[in-house]
Design a protein around this motif. Sequence first.
Motif, PDB file in Angstrom:
ATOM      1  N   TRP A 103       0.750  -1.219   0.031  1.00 55.58           N
ATOM      2  CA  TRP A 103       0.032  -0.011   0.016  1.00 55.58           C
ATOM      3  C   TRP A 103       0.749   1.169  -0.177  1.00 55.58           C
ATOM      4  CZ3 TRP A 103      -4.033  -1.682   4.404  1.00 55.58           C
ATOM      5  CH2 TRP A 103      -4.633  -2.854   3.918  1.00 55.58           C
ATOM      6  N   LEU A 104       2.169   1.405   0.844  1.00 56.09           N
ATOM      7  CA  LEU A 104       2.923   2.463   0.674  1.00 56.09           C
ATOM      8  C   LEU A 104       3.513   2.875  -0.675  1.00 56.09           C
ATOM      9  CD1 LEU A 104       4.553   1.896   4.282  1.00 56.09           C
ATOM     10  CD2 LEU A 104       3.051   3.807   3.587  1.00 56.09           C
ATOM     11  N   GLU A 226      -6.732  -5.368  12.002  1.00 55.53           N
ATOM     12  CA  GLU A 226      -6.643  -3.917  11.421  1.00 55.53           C
ATOM     13  C   GLU A 226      -5.517  -3.018  12.092  1.00 55.53           C
ATOM     14  OE1 GLU A 226     -10.000  -1.628  11.090  1.00 55.53           O
ATOM     15  OE2 GLU A 226     -11.155  -3.267   9.919  1.00 55.53           O
ATOM     16  N   VAL A 227      -5.445  -3.151  13.453  1.00 50.74           N
ATOM     17  CA  VAL A 227      -4.457  -2.415  14.318  1.00 50.74           C
ATOM     18  C   VAL A 227      -2.879  -2.794  14.016  1.00 50.74           C
ATOM     19  CG1 VAL A 227      -3.659  -1.853  16.449  1.00 50.74           C
ATOM     20  CG2 VAL A 227      -5.871  -2.208  16.137  1.00 50.74           C
ATOM     21  N   LEU A 228      -2.839  -4.011  13.732  1.00 49.37           N
ATOM     22  CA  LEU A 228      -1.433  -4.610  13.489  1.00 49.37           C
ATOM     23  C   LEU A 228      -1.249  -3.962  11.985  1.00 49.37           C
ATOM     24  CD1 LEU A 228       0.882  -6.470  14.334  1.00 49.37           C
ATOM     25  CD2 LEU A 228      -0.352  -8.306  13.051  1.00 49.37           C
ATOM     26  N   VAL A 229      -1.822  -3.975  10.978  1.00 48.32           N
ATOM     27  CA  VAL A 229      -1.501  -3.649   9.812  1.00 48.32           C
ATOM     28  C   VAL A 229      -1.160  -2.173   9.663  1.00 48.32           C
ATOM     29  CG1 VAL A 229      -2.442  -3.296   7.428  1.00 48.32           C
ATOM     30  CG2 VAL A 229      -2.783  -5.475   8.411  1.00 48.32           C
ATOM     31  N   PHE A 230      -2.065  -1.313  10.523  1.00 45.43           N
ATOM     32  CA  PHE A 230      -1.990   0.108  10.605  1.00 45.43           C
ATOM     33  C   PHE A 230      -0.536   0.407  11.236  1.00 45.43           C
ATOM     34  CE2 PHE A 230      -2.388   4.343  12.740  1.00 45.43           C
ATOM     35  CZ  PHE A 230      -3.035   5.059  11.646  1.00 45.43           C
ATOM     36  N   LEU A 231      -0.221  -0.328  12.207  1.00 46.29           N
ATOM     37  CA  LEU A 231       1.070  -0.151  12.804  1.00 46.29           C
ATOM     38  C   LEU A 231       2.398  -0.397  12.126  1.00 46.29           C
ATOM     39  CD1 LEU A 231       0.006  -0.879  16.674  1.00 46.29           C
ATOM     40  CD2 LEU A 231       0.516   1.291  15.776  1.00 46.29           C
ATOM     41  N   ALA A 232       2.142  -1.536  11.421  1.00 41.23           N
ATOM     42  CA  ALA A 232       3.094  -1.831  10.408  1.00 41.23           C
ATOM     43  C   ALA A 232       3.467  -1.183   9.324  1.00 41.23           C
ATOM     44  CB  ALA A 232       2.728  -3.259   9.843  1.00 41.23           C
ATOM     45  N   ALA A 233       2.409  -0.220   8.936  1.00 37.20           N
ATOM     46  CA  ALA A 233       2.617   0.839   7.840  1.00 37.20           C
ATOM     47  C   ALA A 233       3.361   1.921   8.709  1.00 37.20           C
ATOM     48  CB  ALA A 233       1.127   1.203   7.539  1.00 37.20           C
ATOM     49  N   ARG A 234       2.880   2.217   9.715  1.00 40.57           N
ATOM     50  CA  ARG A 234       3.586   3.327  10.294  1.00 40.57           C
ATOM     51  C   ARG A 234       5.235   2.904  10.571  1.00 40.57           C
ATOM     52  NH1 ARG A 234       1.595   7.454  12.680  1.00 40.57           N
ATOM     53  NH2 ARG A 234       3.550   7.567  14.241  1.00 40.57           N
ATOM     54  N   ASP A 321       2.530  10.253   9.441  1.00 41.11           N
ATOM     55  CA  ASP A 321       0.816  10.275   9.795  1.00 41.11           C
ATOM     56  C   ASP A 321       0.243  10.583   8.301  1.00 41.11           C
ATOM     57  OD1 ASP A 321      -1.428  10.905  11.308  1.00 41.11           O
ATOM     58  OD2 ASP A 321      -1.248  12.790  10.368  1.00 41.11           O
ATOM     59  N   VAL A 322       0.828  11.548   7.324  1.00 39.12           N
ATOM     60  CA  VAL A 322       0.203  11.744   6.065  1.00 39.12           C
ATOM     61  C   VAL A 322       0.136  10.649   5.216  1.00 39.12           C
ATOM     62  CG1 VAL A 322       0.337  13.274   4.063  1.00 39.12           C
ATOM     63  CG2 VAL A 322       0.282  14.247   6.272  1.00 39.12           C
ATOM     64  N   ALA A 327      -1.803   5.804   2.145  1.00 34.56           N
ATOM     65  CA  ALA A 327      -1.603   4.615   1.719  1.00 34.56           C
ATOM     66  C   ALA A 327      -2.714   3.651   2.062  1.00 34.56           C
ATOM     67  CB  ALA A 327      -0.427   3.974   2.219  1.00 34.56           C
ATOM     68  N   ILE A 328      -3.320   4.043   3.451  1.00 30.34           N
ATOM     69  CA  ILE A 328      -4.521   2.828   3.745  1.00 30.34           C
ATOM     70  C   ILE A 328      -5.769   3.307   3.202  1.00 30.34           C
ATOM     71  CG2 ILE A 328      -5.705   2.396   5.701  1.00 30.34           C
ATOM     72  CD1 ILE A 328      -3.075   2.321   7.306  1.00 30.34           C
ATOM     73  N   GLY A 329      -5.970   4.792   2.938  1.00 29.70           N
ATOM     74  CA  GLY A 329      -7.343   4.963   2.429  1.00 29.70           C
ATOM     75  C   GLY A 329      -8.587   4.400   3.294  1.00 29.70           C
ATOM     76  N   ASP A 330      -9.341   3.939   2.317  1.00 25.52           N
ATOM     77  CA  ASP A 330     -10.449   3.454   2.902  1.00 25.52           C
ATOM     78  C   ASP A 330     -10.367   1.809   3.082  1.00 25.52           C
ATOM     79  OD1 ASP A 330     -11.779   5.879   2.749  1.00 25.52           O
ATOM     80  OD2 ASP A 330     -12.576   5.378   0.748  1.00 25.52           O
ATOM     81  N   ARG A 331      -9.126   1.233   2.876  1.00 21.95           N
ATOM     82  CA  ARG A 331      -9.004  -0.252   3.079  1.00 21.95           C
ATOM     83  C   ARG A 331      -9.377  -0.685   4.635  1.00 21.95           C
ATOM     84  NH1 ARG A 331      -4.299   1.570  -0.442  1.00 21.95           N
ATOM     85  NH2 ARG A 331      -4.438   0.487  -2.395  1.00 21.95           N
ATOM     86  N   LEU A 332      -9.068   0.154   5.530  1.00 22.10           N
ATOM     87  CA  LEU A 332      -9.375  -0.184   6.917  1.00 22.10           C
ATOM     88  C   LEU A 332     -10.385   0.785   7.638  1.00 22.10           C
ATOM     89  CD1 LEU A 332      -5.462  -0.797   8.184  1.00 22.10           C
ATOM     90  CD2 LEU A 332      -7.165  -2.431   7.325  1.00 22.10           C
TER      91      LEU A 332
END
Length: 471
Positions: A103-104, A226-234, A321-322, A327-332
């Motif tokens: 996604w990134l 969802e939390v895991l993917v979000f933190l992995a993206a950060r 943050d931006v 990258a995630i958009g509406d996916r999560l």
Amino acid sequence: MSKTPFGFGPPDPDKRGDGDPSDPSEQPSGAEAFNQLGQMLSQLGQMLSQAGTSSGPVNYDLAKQIALQNLSGRDDAKVGFTTSGSEDSSSAVRDAAHLAELWLDAATILPAGATSTVSWSARTWVEKTLPTWQRLCDPVAQQMSGAWMQALPEEAKQAAGPLLSMMGQMGGMAFGSQLGNALAQLAQEVLTSTEVGLPLGPSATSALLPTNIEKFTEGLELPSSEVLVFLAAREAAHQRLFTHLPWLRQRLLATVEEFARGITVDTSALESLAGQIDPANPASIEEAMSSGLLEPQTTPEQQAALKRLETLLALVEGWVDVVVAEAIGDRLPGAEALRETLRRRRATGGPAEQTFATLVGLELRPRRMRAASSLWKLIGDRHGLEKRDDLWSHPDLMPTAEDLDEPLDFAERLATPTTLPADLDPIAELERTERDSKNKPASTDTSPTTGGDTDEDKGDKGTGSGNTDPS
């Protein structure tokens, strides 16, 4: 600054001696005092031998020992982070990181920075980040512990002799004890290796702490996956910056060191400090050092260094943050709620901010992070992600603290093509070097003589005995 630097917090009432050193009735005398001093030195020797052989202003052997001991009751390796299709926390972390990287790729021109993604326990976090903490802590502790020793007259230093060395070791143990307890606490709360805002872990390694993430997820009413993917993206976004921008890692750590080098102490407090130290009470040394008498004086140069550090950290966090949001958009479905939760975590003084404030007296203000996020969003909307991310190519292109206050002005200036000065642009420097090399006259000397004269030189000199006067 509202925080005193590392190693010099308020005294711990639980560590005070049983008696009052200032009360003469409490002071031992004669043979009793001699025996107590002998016992103290014996106990001190045992303490020093048990604390390891670490030298320097902070006893890192002791810090690691205390941190791991405090974490001995946690068995993170057996705590699984379960997601559908994943057998354990390690595979869940790898799957989340792989998805986040995909996604990134569409949200930034910076390529993936991590060559590996790993699952860490709290104990592993301590072991892997300790080398970077050492670089951050050493300058501050060195300046603080050495300031009062340097202020002593030379005669006093010679007279004290071994006592100064002993007190230096005691100071290193006191710092090591404080750092060890702080790391143990932080290791139980951090979610990723970059949550502090600094590249604490090994280069090009993304790391998440599943046990801490599960605890963080409780009460969020969001799927743990969802939390895991979000933190992995950060985490992955941070690694793209720190891996592909060598100047960023160096500048962040060097600014902390710059602040530390400027620490000064009011040496007039030495007399009062000496009065607080009781030779029969080893705890009085640590208590006196943490009493606030040696609180550092902040200089204008240090204030400027802190401002630069705060701005750079805010720019890093704002960009992450931006980029993660895009990258995630509406996916999560819960991404925006998670984004705000992490912002509040910062605003309420989470573990990262508290530790960093204790370390260098700096608090990363959420206002700056939010301003940086707004600036990066504005630049991306107006000029595209390529121009936005190109600003990271050189530190002199980066927004300043003033630009965070006036984001519209900065965005408008970007509409006018600008280039780095030749003395700052490495590409321009290379081109200039090549151009100078081409324009430099080639040597035409083919003479075997040792003089190395060209034909023109020989004509000027004639055939005489070296007379250069044509007349």
